[in-house]
Design an enzyme around this catalytic site. Structure first.
Site, PDB file in Angstrom:
ATOM      1  N   GLU A 129       0.832  -1.203   0.000  1.00  0.00           N
ATOM      2  CA  GLU A 129       0.000   0.000   0.000  1.00  0.00           C
ATOM      3  C   GLU A 129       0.870   1.257   0.000  1.00  0.00           C
ATOM      4  O   GLU A 129       0.575   2.231  -0.710  1.00  0.00           O
ATOM      5  CB  GLU A 129      -0.931  -0.032   1.209  1.00  0.00           C
ATOM      6  N   GLU A 180      -3.607  -9.843   3.575  1.00  0.00           N
ATOM      7  CA  GLU A 180      -4.536  -9.621   4.688  1.00  0.00           C
ATOM      8  C   GLU A 180      -5.639 -10.682   4.733  1.00  0.00           C
ATOM      9  O   GLU A 180      -6.132 -11.038   5.807  1.00  0.00           O
ATOM     10  CB  GLU A 180      -5.168  -8.226   4.582  1.00  0.00           C
TER      11      GLU A 180
END
Length: 679
Positions: free
Chosen positions: A104, A124
């Site tokens: 990210e 995740e």
């Protein structure tokens, strides 16, 4: 130069160098986030900022130790947006793995340069979450929806060359420093920030197709579907989608699924370092001997070869040795055909392997693993022959599934070198390794077993001695409770369906048909002499074995099978036999709901696990969970039977267990509730 504890900013002419140094994987802890926020201010005035990481990897994820606490500012999505909006553009210079929050951050940079072999991903989903700092909103804008779904919904890691082809990075370099220097010297026009881009057009049928595949593969796990939903928010403006992603990420941190998956993540690391090996140094093992070239022995040999070890496999005669060699070569060839191994690696592994029929071939080996027929006398003979030719300090390991290693090693000199290494079939694929400690096994030998397991890429769990050790002891209790349900009113297909509903890939009767009923039958016959006569004993499985209904290999077991088709088919002959058994024993059959069935069976597993911990067979509840997840298909997203009982409450689990006790008196012992898991 400005710095905090983990992020350093250095200026060289008009270039600002920002380095994260937060070992071991530069996780996005509070200190890292604050350091990056400060760094965005500190680089102002430079022409460009280069973001790097010290150590073996770029940022490889978030700090999960913070996930149980309220979020602390600065929040990662705000930091990523600061990097993207910075008047001084950032270059992400990446190596190792760029995962989760690291990816990210990289997507917030204006450009991305990676050394060859760097891995990229949003894992995740593997801990029951969606990304929380714009991952599902930027990734489809960067590489398209199709590829973004494949990455975010599976948690897979793709390499730099593939990410370059997808348009996710700008340069793949053999020498990262040189590539960055050249890029900085002739800096191109700054591209539009990823958050400001539109998602490239895609086929409208894509989402439904992907959802169908995900539901089938997830087997009840929700986080893959949560990620699919979040990715679709990227079709709206970023200012709408990103806050929704963040809010859902924080909600999912508190979900049972995420707690279970995080428990499994930490448990895998805890069980690898049992108290029994603290302070002990493992021996260096570069070669080993396997005795027995059947499916198990060949799988163990293949696993060792795949880990760079030299392997000698010993069989009873030249013909059996040749057959074993062919079997091992076949397993290696299978990896080549599946694209998991190069032709060069195949030749190297063949060269590191030999099959022999003379125990003299074991003379110089530091370790021997026995993988022969499950019979005490047969195994004892193997170790007598090994101990006659090997060094008196060489490690001797039995692969027994049920038998007492003390009987197997009886009469062997220097029993401190003896232990159990219980592999699970197929041994070159299954991740679990139960390491069995005898009362005499030294800490050094145990540590060597754990080091070997790590090299073989196994999840190694320490077990003491009991019938079946951790995994098969629980399996026996699980099957016994399932058989009681059959006798009292359920049918095999109902039991299997109820267990699949809670996430196990196969119910107990489907699994028995797959693996064969004869193994458990042999164990029940072995246990007959010592079985408590007051314990309820259901003979339905024994009757099937006597009818030669041994599972898929014979075309019939608990179910029947059509030739060339492994799909279980209900069999009236079996169901009639079950109903007749109930009638013959004066049992009035009754209906059980899916919840009645799964509640009892899950409680039995947790209860037996708690008993194993109470007896000291396992050091902690997490050991039980790792055995059941990695050896028996217990759904990882439920965390194992002990974590599941903790999640629903041990009181509720014990209420189910009390029903089991009342329905089969004198057959169960309710275990004490274990302490909360160690993390």
């Amino acid at each position: 130069m400005s710095e905090n504890h983990v992020v350093t900013v250095t200026h060289q002419d008009d270039v600002a160098w920002v380095e994260i140094n937060n070992p071991p994987v530069n996780a996005t802890s509070t200190a890292v986030r604050q350091g990056l926020a400060d760094a965005v201010q500190a680089v102002q005035g430079a022409r460009v900022a280069v973001l790097t990481c010290a150590g073996r990897t770029f940022v490889a994820g978030g700090d999960m130790s913070e996930f149980d606490a309220p979020p602390v500012e600065p929040h990662l999505p705000d930091v990523v947006q600061m990097i993207e909006d910075s008047p001084v553009p950032f270059i992400a210079a990446m190596h190792g793995n760029v995962l989760g929050g690291g990816f990210e951050i990289a997507m917030g940079c204006a450009w991305r340069i990676a050394v060859a072999g760097t891995g990229f991903g949003l894992p995740e989903v593997n801990v029951g979450l969606i990304p929380g700092a714009g991952g599902t909103q930027r990734l489809p804008r960067l590489i398209g929806m199709d590829a973004a779904i494949d990455i975010a919904c599976s948690g897979k890691i793709i390499k730099a060359d593939e990410m370059l082809a997808l348009g996710g990075i700008d340069i793949v370099a053999e020498d990262l420093n040189s590539a960055v220097a050249a890029f900085v010297a002739s800096l191109p026009e700054r591209p539009v920030g990823v958050s400001a881009r539109a998602v490239p057009a895609f086929d409208s049928a894509l989402i439904d197709t992907k959802r169908t595949a995900l539901v089938k593969r997830a087997k009840g796990q929700q986080s893959p579907l949560e990620n699919l939903t979040a990715l679709q928010w990227a079709l709206a403006p970023f200012a709408e989608g990103q806050p929704k992603e963040r809010a859902r990420h924080l909600e999912l941190r508190q979900s049972a699924e995420s707690r279970a998956l995080r428990h499994a993540f930490f448990a895998e690391r805890v069980v690898a370092k049992p108290d029994a090996i603290k302070g002990a140094e493992p021996r260096q093992i570069d070669s080993l001997v396997v005795v027995g070239g059947g499916l198990m022995g060949a799988g163990i040999a293949t696993s060792a070869l795949n880990s760079g070890l030299s392997v000698t496999l010993i069989e009873r005669d030249a013909e059996a040795a040749a057959t074993a060699e062919t079997r091992v070569h076949g397993l290696l060839e299978g990896a080549v055909k599946r694209g998991k191994m190069t032709a060069e690696a195949f030749e190297a592994r063949k060269a590191a392997f030999r099959a022999a029929s003379d125990y003299a071939a074991a003379a110089s080996a530091p370790l021997a693993i026995e993988a022969v027929f499950e019979d005490v006398d047969v195994k004892r003979e193997v170790f007598q022959k090994l101990s006659a030719v090997m060094d008196k300090n060489a490690i001797l390991a039995t692969n027994t599934s049920y038998l007492d290693p003390m009987l197997i090693f009886g009469g062997i000199e220097n029993q401190s070198r003896c232990l159990g290494l219980h592999f699970f079939s197929p041994a070159h694929i299954m991740k679990l390794l139960e390491i069995v400690k005898t009362p005499h096994t030294s800490a050094e030998v145990l540590a060597t077993g754990f080091a070997l397991g790590k090299r073989l890429r196994k999840v190694s769990v320490l077990s003491g001695i009991c019938d079946g050790f951790i995994g098969n002891r629980i399996l026996a209790a699980y099957r016994r409770a399932a058989d009681y349900l059959l006798a009292d009113g359920a049918l095999p297909y109902q039991v299997d369906a109820a267990m699949r509903k809670v996430g196990v890939p196969m119910g107990p009767y489907e699994m028995q048909d797959l693996t064969g009923l004869q193994i458990a039958w042999a164990n029940r016959k072995r246990q007959a002499a010592t079985r408590d006569p007051k314990e309820r004993y259901v003979t339905i499985a024994d009757q099937l074995c006597e009818m030669d209904r041994l599972g898929q290999r014979t075309g019939k077991g608990w179910y029947r099978y059509e030739e060339g088709n492994r799909t279980p088919q209900r069999d009236p002959e079996v169901e009639d036999l079950i109903v007749k058994y109930s009638a013959d024993h004066g049992i009035i059959r009754r209906d059980f709901s899916d919840e009645d069935i799964s509640g009892r069976l899950l409680a039995v597993m947790a209860n037996e696990g708690a008993q194993i911990v109470a007896e000291g067979i396992a050091e902690r509840p997490a050991d039980v969970d790792m055995v059941k997840i990695h050896g028996y298909g217990f759904p990882r997203w439920r965390g194992g039977p002990m974590q599941y009982a903790t999640e629903i409450g041990w009181q509720k689990s014990q209420e189910f267990m009390q029903l089991v006790v009342e329905e089969s008196p004198d057959s169960w012992k309710i275990a004490p509730v274990p302490a909360r898991f160690e993390k």
